[in-house]
Design a protein around this motif. Structure first.
Motif, PDB file in Angstrom:
ATOM      1  N   ILE A 124      -6.749  -4.540  -8.928  1.00 12.31           N
ATOM      2  CA  ILE A 124      -8.071  -4.377  -8.323  1.00 12.31           C
ATOM      3  C   ILE A 124      -7.950  -4.626  -6.817  1.00 12.31           C
ATOM      4  O   ILE A 124      -7.254  -5.545  -6.396  1.00 12.31           O
ATOM      5  CB  ILE A 124      -9.068  -5.389  -8.939  1.00 12.31           C
ATOM      6  CG1 ILE A 124      -9.129  -5.211 -10.465  1.00 12.31           C
ATOM      7  CG2 ILE A 124     -10.457  -5.248  -8.322  1.00 12.31           C
ATOM      8  CD1 ILE A 124      -9.878  -6.328 -11.182  1.00 12.31           C
ATOM      9  N   SER A 125      -8.635  -3.817  -6.028  1.00  9.39           N
ATOM     10  CA  SER A 125      -8.567  -3.997  -4.574  1.00  9.39           C
ATOM     11  C   SER A 125      -9.153  -5.349  -4.183  1.00  9.39           C
ATOM     12  O   SER A 125     -10.128  -5.812  -4.771  1.00  9.39           O
ATOM     13  CB  SER A 125      -9.337  -2.876  -3.878  1.00  9.39           C
ATOM     14  OG  SER A 125     -10.706  -2.966  -4.191  1.00  9.39           O
ATOM     15  N   ILE A 146      -3.939  -5.282  -3.234  1.00  9.63           N
ATOM     16  CA  ILE A 146      -4.269  -5.111  -4.660  1.00  9.63           C
ATOM     17  C   ILE A 146      -3.810  -6.337  -5.445  1.00  9.63           C
ATOM     18  O   ILE A 146      -2.649  -6.738  -5.356  1.00  9.63           O
ATOM     19  CB  ILE A 146      -3.612  -3.833  -5.237  1.00  9.63           C
ATOM     20  CG1 ILE A 146      -4.120  -2.592  -4.483  1.00  9.63           C
ATOM     21  CG2 ILE A 146      -3.897  -3.702  -6.728  1.00  9.63           C
ATOM     22  CD1 ILE A 146      -3.524  -1.286  -4.964  1.00  9.63           C
ATOM     23  N   LEU A 147      -4.712  -6.933  -6.208  1.00  8.81           N
ATOM     24  CA  LEU A 147      -4.392  -8.081  -7.063  1.00  8.81           C
ATOM     25  C   LEU A 147      -4.905  -7.810  -8.467  1.00  8.81           C
ATOM     26  O   LEU A 147      -6.091  -7.527  -8.642  1.00  8.81           O
ATOM     27  CB  LEU A 147      -5.061  -9.348  -6.519  1.00  8.81           C
ATOM     28  CG  LEU A 147      -4.442  -9.945  -5.244  1.00  8.81           C
ATOM     29  CD1 LEU A 147      -5.330 -11.056  -4.701  1.00  8.81           C
ATOM     30  CD2 LEU A 147      -3.046 -10.492  -5.531  1.00  8.81           C
ATOM     31  N   GLY A 148      -4.030  -7.871  -9.441  1.00  9.92           N
ATOM     32  CA  GLY A 148      -4.450  -7.610 -10.815  1.00  9.92           C
ATOM     33  C   GLY A 148      -4.936  -6.186 -10.997  1.00  9.92           C
ATOM     34  O   GLY A 148      -5.759  -5.914 -11.867  1.00  9.92           O
TER      35      GLY A 148
END
Lengths: 369, 369, 369, 369
Positions: free
Chosen positions: D290-291, D286-288
């Motif tokens: 979002i996946s 997860i980054l930010g």
């Protein structure tokens, strides 16, 4: 206390008072990639006040200039919340100061005072001013742009003012081309003139008028509308009652259906050019809370403007005794023409939300090159 | 696709189809400490089908027995979700099998098929059956018990059926004592008889009738109603449009206000025994989306039952061609009497939610000894 | 696509990007009658950037000036939505233009691009910039003012940076008086200095550091927290993960509890001065998702700033091949100190919402004279 | 008071108490056309209680039989709400009657009593019983079936119990084939045996243990996760904290990231077979918010079971004085193995909701023939 947002996937949050710093709206959930600019929203804002016959309206003629504060980059929506706002400039607050304890009949003065403990901003009606529909209109501008990408058309217009009524439902083309040519916002220009005369007459007598706003929605695909409590008609009706002065809402045959028989009211299905439609449209384009693909027809009853210059009976809330009031200040003898774009916007917001919810509008409109 | 819940703090979630295993409701957010039992909900359920004149209704006379599955302990609500359900017993599914591809005019058959890809349960109308109002009624039973603790009274009744109309709004006492003495659910018993006759006549002719249900809410304190989009009238209207067959909703003067002048429509405020009230009640107890303390008056227009035994034009969705349909199966020639308790329940659910939201109902009703 | 609001009764909606026109927040559901002014929010905004040691931070030192755009009148909240915003002034957009196709490792560049189709505002991180916490902080300012009326105190501070850790949890008084005296936002000033040195060292090496932010909530009454999915710890954790760079959250004993035995971990209840408390506080003030009246202790793990000046491996999304990136532009070698007020604000927003939901804060704070 | 629902488009509402009539779940928003039957949900329910070593658990071994009460027709979901419930049979309520005024340390007895005024159902922990996870598991069963249509795999397992830890993260295949072969729900069977021994030892000593549950999510496409407050990690963390006894949640590197440097923690992007991935996975997929398309790795810390047979200090809430308590009744010395399927279900519910929200799952899964 939290009711200033509408929608579940395309969410509009309204803020601002009549005489505060700004009135604005935040749209959360607009797909990325929609072409949108201040020109779009300005066009809608400019339709709010009929410039053709300013004598029909209050002294406050405000040229609102919309500013997009977030969510748009290089002419496209980014997927981030879109905030659009206007400044309040024409604020003459002293007009209202002397009647703070005298609630105006049929206004929200009394109920707002009870609910907010007297802390509400009283200037120009504050949060309850019709001016707050500016936020709805700006949000509706995003919604209409989005709907137009999917060919859905939302057209509101004045159906009646007081006892002056359009004889029958106008054509889509007639509404589009004529409505804003008249100050009454009625696409039948002859009828519009009679409406305008009746407003001027009422104004002269210190009176006010109501009327009916009708809205025609075309090209909405069949299958829009969520189950039970979030039926499409339920959410549209809810949206309309958020527009000040609306006291009734009906779809298609509406109240007249209560007197009809099944064989008259049931719209027979038919095949036309390989598509399912109905011969008549008493159901107004919605069956079981879901759009049928037929045009949606909605009518909203608008009560006469509560502010009239005739003396009225009221109470003095400081002294808790009967009193009289003469409402001075600026007020429109008929808010129906101004309600037209507000109702159109409220409907557009609801439709954009429901189109997304039903899966007809994707979460991103393409890929940027 | 998720619209089967209503309310923000007192939340009702409905489940069940006409011929599935159970129909039920889950209430989340009911304060702990409310006396409540199966007796309460059974009393409301028993009012659904008028036993006085069964000939007015369809063959399906189901004695529904309510079971509380959770959320009540030793006669009081616990604060946990309250699930109440009934079994579906009287399910004769074969009645509908042969018309799966022939959407009944004015029914949701066509729109539901488009929306749910044909996966909907077709038996007895499935999720779109009027029978689903059983869930609303059971949820409304909790809401009404809660409201009664705060003296709020919700009374719905038949105002008109077809062209037979009650002359004027009845008294609260009259509604309470008479409504359920008539199969038509009309508190004016002479008028009720005429209504019932007209239903029987329509039935004989293979026809159906609509009508108007009115609801009187008394003792609601001033100050109930959230801002803008969650105005009290907005949420009440939304709730009413979730009841099948409702095509119009109005408050107080409603559509008639569109033709009135401000001086006629504005309800003058007055002091009465130290309390603020209004001389007339054209605003129907709501100003600016907030209750005024005056009785709330709502009217809902009900369309004639779509199912009629006369032959009708429709389309065959398998062959995509025009077709004819004669709806057999069981159906009521007029759903207005059955709509009365459903509308009362939908209104009660909305009021319970808004009373909590406005702070008039606390989160816990006292401490257990 | 709609997730920019938090709360169910006290609702904050955030808008704005790093380099857009404004960053702002709308609070819906704040009770009327709360004393609030721009002075309040400015005090919180001013704590965002540690002025003591500017060398610890990026080149962008923006003096944000908060403007209240709606919802406050004559020094009190009105019950209408409160919009507060700042202008973006220090926008040097060219810094980022050349790396649009090279997603920075551990940044949201790649995932945002996938989600928003490339339409996101890329300037300065756009909607994903840490600068967006300015909106959270402004909303938190309203929440903290409201909580302070009910004596609830929310105090966040740096517990560790990289491997430099405070030995033990500081006192409430220590946190209050010391935290903002250090640029590291650590109330143990000797420890703070070591933290700051380690940040400078990392900066010199083109590296970055993470750390742990702890928050102490005192005076929250027992009984705050909704059932099951809206448990107090569930909503607090959710709020913390909305703060950029948070990768872990724990309450009280947290992860250490996984290795403890029941007899060690169970906090014994005791009577103290007629009040129920616990001898230890491994549960961190929350039992069954409901506050126990003991202090709430939360810890959030912050990852090292993704932007480092060392060369890193990435991909070129235009050419779809491996690539290298050296992130220039302005970036903080450690975001922990800036995260402290953001976390405090996110927690305050959640607590204000839950206090209202649990009935501890009324809908109106008194009557205006 | 309303928090028993989770999700915005795929909404699960939980109801039921430990010793009430039924425990159930209503899923609103599941697309029509998903193959689903009682066999699916029964398979998940059967995994709740490890039959291999019943001595590890409390005396209450209930064979729960799931019944679908609505929303499924001829083997497919219909788009209507899906209600699934089990009966409560093994209810021995007398076990708990004598300690009503003695809150068990680290249990919700005290906080629930404060919140619900003493009206809560006390039998077997009532609404706060771990048994309530049966509803979550049944709802999760629908979610997992839906996710499996889109190849998304959710696999939870025991990572540690007390001080016994799996050395490293197991492979997806290992988890799938081995986890439920051990009573400890640990895919490393040798490690599982040590875990089970340590549980038995703790039981013998009247003690209890906690542990860590890990969950691996594979094949989730990049781009899932809503903005800011509804970030994917935020909603997953929230869901996990709704599972009883969870006191900490972390993603990927989690708390260890707080001590790492940017160059260690930043996962470099790489092209692999034409697809973007990362070399390492410290960000846990997860980054930010979002996946990223990488596997999502989540860990939840579970505290030791509060119920232990050793004598503990508490208070008598009737007499308001210090007291002692020996918790008899049935209780598990370690709830970690039972938490495994509950956590898997909570995660699946959240992912199904987010997949729909992000547009990866359509509103209807095809057309019925």
């Amino acid at each position: 206390m939290a009711g200033n947002s509408t929608g579940k996937e395309f969410i509009a949050t309204s803020f601002g008072e009549s005489h505060g710093a700004k009135i604005g709206v935040v749209i959360d959930g607009c797909p990325a990639g929609l072409p949108f600019s201040e020109t779009d929203v300005q066009a809608d804002l400019d339709r709010r006040i009929p410039l053709q016959k300013l004598e029909l309206f209050s002294g406050r003629i405000e040229k609102d200039v919309a500013q997009i504060l977030s969510g748009v980059f290089e002419g496209f929506t980014t997927g981030a919340p879109i905030c659009i706002a206007v400044d309040n400039k024409e604020a003459r607050s002293q007009d209202y100061a002397d009647i703070r304890d005298l609630p105006r009949p049929a206004h929200s003065d009394y109920t707002a005072r009870v609910k907010y403990g007297g802390f509400g901003d009283p200037r120009g009606g504050g949060r309850f001013s019709g001016r707050v529909t500016v936020a709805t209109i700006m949000g509706g501008s995003v919604a209409k742009k989005l709907l137009s990408k999917f060919d859905v058309d939302v057209l509101a217009y004045t159906r009646s003012i007081g006892k002056i009524k359009m004889a029958k439902q106008p054509s889509q083309e007639g509404i589009r081309s004529q409505t804003y040519r008249s100050a009454a916002r009625c696409p039948d220009l002859a009828c519009a003139e009679k409406m305008e005369d009746s407003i001027l007459e009422a104004k002269k007598e210190g009176e006010s008028l109501g009327g009916i706003v009708e809205c025609l929605i075309t090209n909405l695909p069949a299958g829009v509308g969520e189950p039970l409590f979030d039926a499409l008609d339920a959410d549209l009706a809810k949206a309309l009652f958020s527009v000040p002065a609306v006291k009734g809402v009906e779809f298609g045959g509406g109240f007249a259906l209560a007197e009809m028989r099944g064989s008259e009211a049931n719209d027979p299905f038919q095949m036309q050019k390989g598509k399912v439609s109905t011969e008549t449209n008493f159901s107004g384009g919605i069956l079981g809370g879901i759009s049928s693909g037929m045009p949606i027809v909605i009518r909203a009853a608008i009560k006469p403007t509560p502010s009239i210059s005739k003396e009225q009976r009221t109470v003095d809330l400081a002294k808790m005794e009967n009193a009289k009031i003469k409402v001075s200040g600026r007020h429109d003898p008929c808010v129906v023409p101004k309600a037209v774009p507000a109702i159109e916007a409220a409907i557009a917001l609801t439709l954009a939300d429901h189109m997304i919810r039903a899966g007809f509008i994707p979460k991103v409109l393409g890929r940027k090159k």
